[in-house]
Scaffold this active site. Sequence first.
Site, mmCIF file in Angstrom:
data_model
loop_
_atom_site.group_PDB
_atom_site.id
_atom_site.type_symbol
_atom_site.label_atom_id
_atom_site.label_comp_id
_atom_site.label_asym_id
_atom_site.label_seq_id
_atom_site.Cartn_x
_atom_site.Cartn_y
_atom_site.Cartn_z
ATOM 1 N N GLU A 254 0.820 -1.218 0.000
ATOM 2 C CA GLU A 254 0.000 0.000 0.000
ATOM 3 C C GLU A 254 0.851 1.263 0.000
ATOM 4 O O GLU A 254 0.411 2.306 -0.463
ATOM 5 C CB GLU A 254 -0.918 0.029 1.242
ATOM 6 C CG GLU A 254 -2.272 -0.588 0.976
ATOM 7 C CD GLU A 254 -3.271 -0.366 2.104
ATOM 8 O OE1 GLU A 254 -4.384 -0.897 1.978
ATOM 9 O OE2 GLU A 254 -2.966 0.313 3.109
ATOM 10 N N HIS A 275 8.359 -27.058 -1.580
ATOM 11 C CA HIS A 275 7.812 -28.215 -2.286
ATOM 12 C C HIS A 275 6.695 -27.819 -3.245
ATOM 13 O O HIS A 275 5.962 -28.665 -3.734
ATOM 14 C CB HIS A 275 7.314 -29.252 -1.273
ATOM 15 C CG HIS A 275 8.422 -29.721 -0.368
ATOM 16 N ND1 HIS A 275 9.100 -30.902 -0.581
ATOM 17 C CD2 HIS A 275 9.000 -29.137 0.702
ATOM 18 C CE1 HIS A 275 10.045 -31.027 0.357
ATOM 19 N NE2 HIS A 275 9.998 -29.969 1.145
ATOM 20 N N LYS A 375 -13.462 1.617 -1.628
ATOM 21 C CA LYS A 375 -14.377 1.846 -0.491
ATOM 22 C C LYS A 375 -15.568 2.688 -0.928
ATOM 23 O O LYS A 375 -16.704 2.456 -0.527
ATOM 24 C CB LYS A 375 -13.632 2.558 0.652
ATOM 25 C CG LYS A 375 -12.655 1.662 1.412
ATOM 26 C CD LYS A 375 -12.067 2.431 2.597
ATOM 27 C CE LYS A 375 -11.224 1.554 3.486
ATOM 28 N NZ LYS A 375 -10.641 2.272 4.619
HETATM 29 O O1 PA5 Z 1 -3.551 1.155 5.711
HETATM 30 C C1 PA5 Z 1 -4.659 1.638 5.502
HETATM 31 O O2 PA5 Z 1 -4.875 2.859 5.579
HETATM 32 C C2 PA5 Z 1 -5.854 0.762 5.186
HETATM 33 O O3 PA5 Z 1 -5.483 -0.560 4.962
HETATM 34 C C3 PA5 Z 1 -6.845 0.800 6.344
HETATM 35 O O4 PA5 Z 1 -6.190 0.436 7.517
HETATM 36 C C4 PA5 Z 1 -8.045 -0.103 6.118
HETATM 37 O O5 PA5 Z 1 -8.646 0.197 4.895
HETATM 38 C C5 PA5 Z 1 -9.047 0.042 7.238
HETATM 39 O O6 PA5 Z 1 -9.445 1.376 7.368
HETATM 40 P P1 PA5 Z 1 -10.159 1.896 8.666
HETATM 41 O O7 PA5 Z 1 -9.248 1.716 9.816
HETATM 42 O O8 PA5 Z 1 -10.462 3.331 8.393
HETATM 43 O O9 PA5 Z 1 -11.417 1.067 8.821
#
Ligand code: PA5
Length: 385
Positions: A254, A275, A375
């Site tokens: 990310e 394996h 989202k």
């Molecule tokens: O790293 C990130 O920002 C995302 O992976 C969020 O953690 C994830 O989408 C969850 O978001 P939230 O904590 O707002 O529910």
Amino acid sequence: MINFDFKSTNYFDNNYLDFDSCNTKLNKYDMIGWTNNISINPNIDKMVTKVKRNSSVLVVVGIGGSYLGSKAIHDALSYYFDDKFEVIYCGYSLSNNYLTDLLNYLENKDFSVDIISKSGNTMEIKLAYNMLLDYMKTRYSDEEISERIFATTGTSGFLYDEAIKHNYFRFNIPEDFGGRFSMMSDAHLFPLAFNININKFVQGYNEFNELEKSFEYAGTRVSMFDNKKYVENFVSFEPKYGMFLEWIKQLFGESEGKDGKGVLPFSTIFTRDLHSLGQFIQEGNKILFETFIVVRNNNDLKIGSHDMNEVNNKIVDAVREAHYKGNVSINMIELDEANEYNFGYLVKFLMYAAAYSGILFNINPFDQPGVEVYKKEIRKRLNEE
Ligand code: PA5
């Protein structure tokens, strides 16, 4: 103690940004609260005691950066089989089967729930929360529910509003800790504190002092990419570090995967995957390099005439040699032992590496525009905006 060795991948040359300029760029970002020293919120201990008094299970509801960190450390530092306080994770998928089985499993147990969402609006979390709340209403009074639900969130959003409305105890995720950089926030430290020594974990994190190593590692990753090595295979020889590798995949994936750039993080557990995928890694398409995360000293176990610590160390060396023969470069991260301190230290090493490599790739390591698009799309389809 942790030993880092990136010699095998070190094509790093002077064409990249230097360490000081990289830090200057890093310090201009807002989302770097995680670089500061962490002090543990005293409410964590109080709330752990409270939950242990009225529950035998804690259900943690979170997804992505709001659950991977604590699940990773929880698994890595627990025994495979033991009678530790039960912490169950949910909300990280929409599996009807999982959610139904979970409610059935909770049927005769007293439990508490920690809902974690920094934005407070993530669809998976809202659904799991609503399901658990409905179920809790069949078991507990409104007052009891308020005592049993914890909301770990920012300062606005659906979850925040619910916490205020129902008087849930609130843990805060600071604004300047992005999801994948929130390992040392209450989002992870609260669930971890049920079974893990978070003092040692935070101490290891605070005492990390090898920023130049993180930078060197980041540089080798970017230079690997420039040399058409587009995939990094993170390897562990210990199955219970599988979730830690998942956390690493999110951290780098990310942070870097933007503008058509980034090294694709991949993971394998050896010897299991030797394996299956071992053949490809050694002799297939030469798009990858590897990073081994190895713990050298584990429990003493003898099988016949074999000392299993020795066997495991020999396996690491044998696999390295075999992969070198297939021209696969390997970074080594070697922990003298698996403990809270070392994992805290390693977490900060990796977070800095992800931030630095994003900067070397010339992208913003702290946003996730692609995730936001998904989202938004699902909210639209569920008529939630
Ligand atoms: O790293 C990130 O920002 C995302 O992976 C969020 O953690 C994830 O989408 C969850 O978001 P939230 O904590 O707002 O529910």
